[in-house]
Design an enzyme around this catalytic site. Structure first.
Site, PDB file in Angstrom:
ATOM      1  N   THR A  73       0.847  -1.202   0.000  1.00  0.00           N
ATOM      2  CA  THR A  73       0.000   0.000   0.000  1.00  0.00           C
ATOM      3  C   THR A  73       0.881   1.250   0.000  1.00  0.00           C
ATOM      4  OG1 THR A  73      -1.756  -1.212   1.105  1.00  0.00           O
ATOM      5  CG2 THR A  73      -1.904   1.180   1.181  1.00  0.00           C
ATOM      6  N   GLY A 212       5.866  -7.934   1.645  1.00  0.00           N
ATOM      7  CA  GLY A 212       6.541  -9.085   2.251  1.00  0.00           C
ATOM      8  C   GLY A 212       5.587 -10.142   2.760  1.00  0.00           C
ATOM      9  N   CYS A 338      -9.910  -8.328   2.452  1.00  0.00           N
ATOM     10  CA  CYS A 338     -10.289  -6.962   2.833  1.00  0.00           C
ATOM     11  C   CYS A 338     -11.789  -6.780   2.769  1.00  0.00           C
ATOM     12  CB  CYS A 338      -9.645  -5.950   1.911  1.00  0.00           C
ATOM     13  SG  CYS A 338      -7.882  -6.167   1.817  1.00  0.00           S
TER      14      CYS A 338
HETATM   15  N1  PLP Z   1      -2.127  -5.298  -4.010  1.00  0.00           N
HETATM   16  C1  PLP Z   1      -2.516  -6.572  -4.017  1.00  0.00           C
HETATM   17  C2  PLP Z   1      -2.719  -7.276  -5.325  1.00  0.00           C
HETATM   18  C3  PLP Z   1      -2.744  -7.240  -2.827  1.00  0.00           C
HETATM   19  O1  PLP Z   1      -3.158  -8.503  -2.833  1.00  0.00           O
HETATM   20  C4  PLP Z   1      -2.550  -6.541  -1.616  1.00  0.00           C
HETATM   21  C5  PLP Z   1      -2.846  -7.204  -0.331  1.00  0.00           C
HETATM   22  O2  PLP Z   1      -3.956  -7.366   0.101  1.00  0.00           O
HETATM   23  C6  PLP Z   1      -2.127  -5.212  -1.642  1.00  0.00           C
HETATM   24  C7  PLP Z   1      -1.926  -4.632  -2.853  1.00  0.00           C
HETATM   25  C8  PLP Z   1      -1.870  -4.438  -0.365  1.00  0.00           C
HETATM   26  O3  PLP Z   1      -0.678  -4.938   0.234  1.00  0.00           O
HETATM   27  P1  PLP Z   1      -0.205  -4.563   1.711  1.00  0.00           P
HETATM   28  O4  PLP Z   1      -1.025  -5.369   2.633  1.00  0.00           O
HETATM   29  O5  PLP Z   1       1.237  -4.965   1.774  1.00  0.00           O
HETATM   30  O6  PLP Z   1      -0.349  -3.106   1.898  1.00  0.00           O
END
Ligand code: PLP
Length: 738
Positions: A73, A212, A338
């Site tokens: 993110t 990660g 989510c």
């Molecule tokens: N992009 C994708 C394709 C994801 O699957 C996720 C995770 O849910 C994210 C972005 C966000 O990642 P993070 O949890 O490291 O912020």
């Protein structure tokens, strides 16, 4: 034996043991600040550099830049902010920049949300536009070709987190090159790491964020690749870490752990290859096909990550399948983690144009490249167990027959209820208020239980029941007791006269040892049915166990649409024909109260209470004021069971959930299954017997709370509910065996 089969790797993964060791080492021995000049700092810096070099090799960073971030993110924010600041600068310099912020329609929400946020904050007034995808989840290249010349930034993902659909990045790149697009291009590469080969510097990709925790590193660490020469605006300013591009003291334990994962990717033997994962995915798919007939996979395997399966099963909501798998110790998710709190259909599948039922029923299974064949063996065995549980619950056809039910089943859909009055001994069923959405499930149930249908009845006047009855007649052709003609509400012309408690005669229909009697409620108020035990052609008030009251009388209220005078006479007549504890079974139950009694309603605050207040037989039946419900947490549960040897442990999950797990015992007691859908049948017994302590539990504590509230409302004061799941409460004692 593995007790938990974790198949939700796209949401997050466990942490690689070597990563845990590396993080612990970094905290214990390498705790220096990499910006410090002394030996501790130098040691930490060396570790940081080593991990960065490893990342540069694994991702093919070449002359580009590689920043450590807190996760994807943050990487997405940085990429979007950088591109948008550069677009603003170009625009201010009078250069053409394009109008669109284009993102794949199936992107993770972090992408469109970040685009909208920074577009707003920077007041750029660019237009956000979703790039459509086809039925396989792949970007519409023709649409991209048309939009590329006017595109300021393009965001596409390498692989989709819900479906595993792999994007055609080379084809997207070809479109950008052919149109000489100046658009900045971000590729969310979160789901690609460890599953697809990467050589970023050989592509036109400007930004590629990684996370990660999607590949065995802990949460809170990620990476952002930035192509050589692509603009980079820091999201965070401060001490100048990461070459001034991402300030803040580095997350050294997270980076060390990520380093261990990158080392595993480089060693070539820790993780399974693409081909090995493909074989494993195929084995899981075969197990699913055997367990869940009719299953549809929502992405063609040829275009998907080998580690992701997204499927829908006709007749099952994703929540039901999640509950089933969870009961068997298989952790899966509905669409993306989510959005799983909301029961909304998957926007990813909607964007792919899949039929509504598939978008609303999707389940995702995903695994990481660390799994081995033994894990897949265990996963397949559990999936088979889930299939057997559905067969035992008579929800999918089976040769073996199903578990016996309690004689009354409530099925719900969007606040409406259908009721099945069953008699397992004589093998017969009466269906009340069939709903179109529930026809397939009812038909399967009746077929699996080999019931013959005595009648299909409606309580409502225009409830659409006729169409549902016609559909069931078609689905259950040959399973009807008789071909007798029926009236508009389904009442067959084979009934017999039954004398009621007020000495009037009514039409009755026998089902085993019980009789169902029809009561016309007056014009506009629908029809009620009484179910009870008949003696010598009489159904006395004290022998009426259940009343199917239609929409006129709902638990906690009245149907406002009905004329009050009609209702008054209907309600008052009902009150003379049954007793205070007769269970009122409604045709609608938007508040999920399941059922009620006249005594409860008479003491409630709703309009029905007003109509019942003058009933002398109900007036004296004082009920406890029970708004809260007696709750037991883990510690209290153990103490309660130890001090209440007569307490009964009740699993209120559905039959298939109970059957999918191992027998649950706690404090020397084996749980008895009283599913919410059959609670009404059991209530009739509980309410008429001495009250022994009941300890109700389910998966999350929600359904057991509902059941306990109902029991309290109806005057059963000795019901307790376990907060959270029983597995938490009695973790040491419970095991789910494969
Ligand atoms: N992009 C994708 C394709 C994801 O699957 C996720 C995770 O849910 C994210 C972005 C966000 O990642 P993070 O949890 O490291 O912020």
């Amino acid at each position: 034996m593995t007790t938990e089969i974790y198949l939700d790797a796209n949401a997050t993964s466990s942490v690689l043991p070597a990563a845990i060791a590396a993080a612990a080492f970094a905290m214990r021995e390498g705790y220096g600040n990499p910006s410090s000049a002394h030996a501790c700092g130098v040691k930490a810096r060396a570790m940081l550099d080593a991990v960065r070099h490893s990342a540069q090799r694994v991702l093919g960073v070449g002359p580009g830049r590689l920043l450590f971030t807190s996760g994807a993110t943050e990487g997405i924010q940085t990429a979007v902010l950088s591109a948008l600041c550069a677009i603003r600068a170009r625009r201010q310099a009078g250069l053409p920049v394009g109008q669109y912020l284009l993102y794949g329609a199936t992107e993770h929400k972090a992408v469109p949300e970040s685009l909208a946020h920074w577009n707003d904050l920077l007041d750029l007034k660019l237009t956000l536009r979703a790039l459509p995808v086809d039925g396989d989840g792949r970007h519409d290249l023709a649409a991209l070709r048309a939009l590329a010349p006017d595109c300021a930034m393009l965001c596409t993902m390498a692989a989709n987190n819900e479906t595993g659909s792999v994007s055609e990045l080379a084809a997207i790149e070809a479109v950008l090159l052919a149109s000489a697009s100046t658009a900045y291009w971000m590729v969310d590469s979160v789901q690609a790491l460890g599953k697809l080969a990467l050589n970023l510097c050989a592509t036109r990709i400007d930004y590629a964020p990684f996370s990660g925790h999607k590949l065995y590193a802990p949460k809170g660490v990620g990476m952002l690749y930035v192509r050589e020469g692509s603009p980079l605006t820091p999201l965070m300013m401060g001490g100048g870490q990461e070459g001034g591009l991402r300030s803040g003291t580095e997350n050294m334990s997270g980076i060390a752990a990520l380093g261990a994962v990158l080392a595993a990717l480089e060693d070539g033997h820790t993780f399974r290859s693409h081909a090995q994962m493909t074989g494993m995915r195929d084995r899981i798919a075969d197990a699913l096909r055997l367990a869940l007939p009719g299953i549809v996979f929502n992405t063609p395997f040829a275009h998907a990550l080998p580690s992701t399966l997204n499927f829908s099963v006709p007749g099952f909501a994703s929540g039901e399948l999640l509950d089933l798998f969870d009961a068997a110790g298989v952790r899966v998710s509905a669409g993306s983690a989510c959005s799983s709190a909301k029961a909304a259909p998957s926007y990813v599948l909607e964007a792919m144009g899949l039929p509504a039922w598939r978008c609303g029923a999707a389940v995702r299974m995903s695994f990481g490249p660390l799994v081995d064949e033994a894990f897949i063996d265990a996963a397949c065995a559990r999936i088979a167990r889930c299939g057997a549980a559905l067969r035992a619950a008579a929800l999918i056809d089976s040769e073996q027959g199903a578990l016996r039910d309690a004689g009354l089943i409530q099925l719900g859909c969007d606040g409406a209820c259908s009721w099945l009055v069953t008699d397992p001994d004589s093998g017969s069923v009466i269906i009340i208020d069939a709903r179109a959405e529930l026809c397939a499930r009812i038909a399967t149930y009746v077929r699996c239980q080999r019931y013959r249908v005595r009648a299909m009845l409606d309580t409502g006047v225009d409830s659409g029941g006729a169409a549902a009855r016609a559909s069931l007649r078609h689905l259950l052709a040959g399973q009807f007791d008789h071909a007798a003609s029926a009236d508009a509400n389904g009442w067959p012309d084979v009934s017999e006269p039954i004398m009621l408690g007020d000495a009037t005669l009514a039409d009755g229909l026998r089902i085993g040892a019980r009789v169902l009697v029809r009561l016309g409620a007056g014009p506009g108020a629908g029809i009620s049915y009484l179910l009870g035990t008949c003696n010598d052609g009489r159904l006395d008030a004290q022998d009426v166990q259940f009343a199917f009251t239609g929409a006129g009388m709902l638990p906690g209220g009245l149907d406002d649409a009905m004329p009050i005078a009609t209702l008054r006479s209907a309600v008052q007549r009902l009150a003379t024909l049954m007793h205070g504890a007769t269970l009122l079974c409604p045709s609608h139950d938007a508040q999920q109260r399941c059922c009620s009694t006249l005594a409860t309603e008479a003491h409630g605050r709703g309009a029905l209470a007003g109509l019942l207040a003058l009933q002398p037989r109900l007036a004296g039946a004082a009920l406890p004021a029970m708004d809260g419900v007696m709750q037991l947490d883990a510690g209290a549960l153990a103490r309660f069971l130890a001090t209440h040897p007569d307490a009964q442990l009740i699993d209120v999950r559905e039959v298939y959930e109970h059957a999918a797990g191992a027998a649950q015992t706690l404090g020397g007691r084996t749980a008895r299954n009283v599913p919410l859908s059959q609670l009404a049948a059991q209530l009739a017994h509980w309410l008429s017997a001495p009250q022994r302590p009941l300890v109700l539990y389910c998966r999350s504590g929600k359904r057991s709370a509902r059941a306990a509230q109902l029991l309290h409302r109806l005057g059963y004061q000795n019901a307790w509910h376990v907060t959270g799941c029983i597995a938490q409460a009695g973790a040491a004692e419970l095991a789910i065996a494969a």
